[in-house]
Design an enzyme around this catalytic site. Structure first.
Site, PDB file in Angstrom:
ATOM      1  CE  LYS A  15      -3.041   1.895   5.063  1.00  0.00           C
ATOM      2  NZ  LYS A  15      -2.668   1.084   3.589  1.00  0.00           N
ATOM      3  CB  SER A  64      -0.928  -0.009   1.275  1.00  0.00           C
ATOM      4  OG  SER A  64      -0.261   0.252   2.349  1.00  0.00           O
TER       5      SER A  64
END
Length: 356
Positions: A267, A217
């Site tokens: 993230k 990701s």
């Protein structure tokens, strides 16, 4: 009657080689200073401290090379071994060759069992054929060292047992003349040094958290299985747009367990509390202004928002926007879930680099 070491006129009084070794084992360079080689002792002490500082900097500093730091452990260990040998060799110069026999000397020198007790409490007593107390100290030393891995409150007890083993070994060893002052200094050094070394595994996690990147990701910034260092951040310390953060998965972690080091995700912070965030035309807009994100590989293929980030929350996205399960799927991230900022890839060696 045992002969005493002969001292020639103009020569210094003989030193105990194993006292020198004990001092150097606790504090590198101290044995050389005891021998009278002050300059060499200082050089060894400074070199030892410099190598240790370089290793810590290389491993934990953002710009440091982790592999280089690990390789430097080899010269550090080599210097430590040389330091022990050199302190013993220098002290032997005060004993004439006709009086010195290594086997006889080490068996009669009370500092030799003390050195064995520095290695493991109880070994000195076993050498002196005091099996009962030696076995007891050995079991206590190993047991407390093992339990201290799980309970740092036992660290002082562990270091005291280690020092007690050294002191009791010295007391039990046969000797015509005791040097209690040197014993006191040595025991203090043993306690301080061993407590400092044993505390490292507990102090480091309070300053640095390790994390393994679990998914794609964050490509291309982070690859799967990259190992990263994370600097913990208290709740009252603000974050910035663009920060790479590690947090507990809000989909799997209840709020009362937020910030636990389980189910971790990584993230990038895209929007802060009070900011209006929207995803359209292939990019992120903050308060109707496009967000410059040079780290992205592909344009965003979905649309989201607009919404205002609530107080106490963050809007986070993966750099691999189209293959990331993040705030555009499960919503805003409550601030208590945040563990800290990722600041360095420390492994594998070819990937070591600071993170913005």
């Amino acid at each position: 009657m045992k002969a005493t070491p002969k001292v020639l006129v103009g020569q210094r009084s003989p030193k105990s080689p194993w006292l020198a070794v004990n001092l150097s084992a606790a504090l590198p360079g101290a044995g050389q200073m005891y021998d009278g080689a002050i300059a060499r002792g200082l050089i060894i002490a400074v070199a030892h401290g410099s190598l240790l500082a370089f290793i810590l900097w290389s491993i934990f500093a953002p710009e440091g090379n982790t592999l280089r730091g690990l390789i430097t452990l080899v010269p550090l260990l080599s210097l430590y071994i040389f330091n022990l040998w050199d302190s013993h060799h220098a002290a032997k110069r005060g004993i004439t060759l006709d009086e010195f026999s290594p086997l006889r000397y080490q068996s009669s020198d009370p500092w030799y069992p003390v050195f064995l007790s520095q290695v493991l409490p109880g070994l000195g007593h076993l050498f002196l054929q005091r099996a009962a107390i030696g076995g007891t100290l050995l079991i206590l030393g190993i047991l407390t060292a093992y339990l201290a891995n799980f309970n740092p409150d036992l660290l002082p007890l562990m270091t005291i047992i280690w020092a007690a083993g050294c002191g009791l070994a010295y007391r039990a060893a046969p000797s015509r003349q005791r040097q209690w002052g040197w014993l006191g200094l040595l025991l203090a050094a043993v306690i301080v040094t061993r407590f400092a070394i044993s505390s490292i595994p507990f102090v480091v996690p309070q300053q640095v958290v390790q994390c393994i990147v679990p998914s794609e990701s964050m490509l291309p910034t982070l690859e799967v299985r990259d190992r990263i260092f994370v600097r913990p951040r208290p709740l009252d310390q603000p974050l910035s747009v663009g920060d790479i953060i590690v947090f507990s998965n809000p989909e799997r972690t209840p709020l009362d367990q937020a910030g636990d080091l389980y189910n971790l995700m990584v993230k990038r912070v895209v929007a802060l509390p009070g900011q209006r965030v929207e995803i359209r035309l292939g990019q992120v807009w903050i308060n109707d202004t496009p967000l410059a994100e040079p780290y992205l590989k592909d344009p965003i293929l979905y649309e989201w928002g607009p919404e205002i980030v609530p107080n106490g929350n963050l809007f986070v996205l993966g750099d691999n926007r189209n293959k990331s399960r993040d705030s555009h799927i499960w919503g805003f991230l409550p601030r208590p879930h945040v563990v800290g900022n990722a600041y360095k890839i420390y492994w594998p060696p070819q990937r070591v680099q600071p993170l913005p």
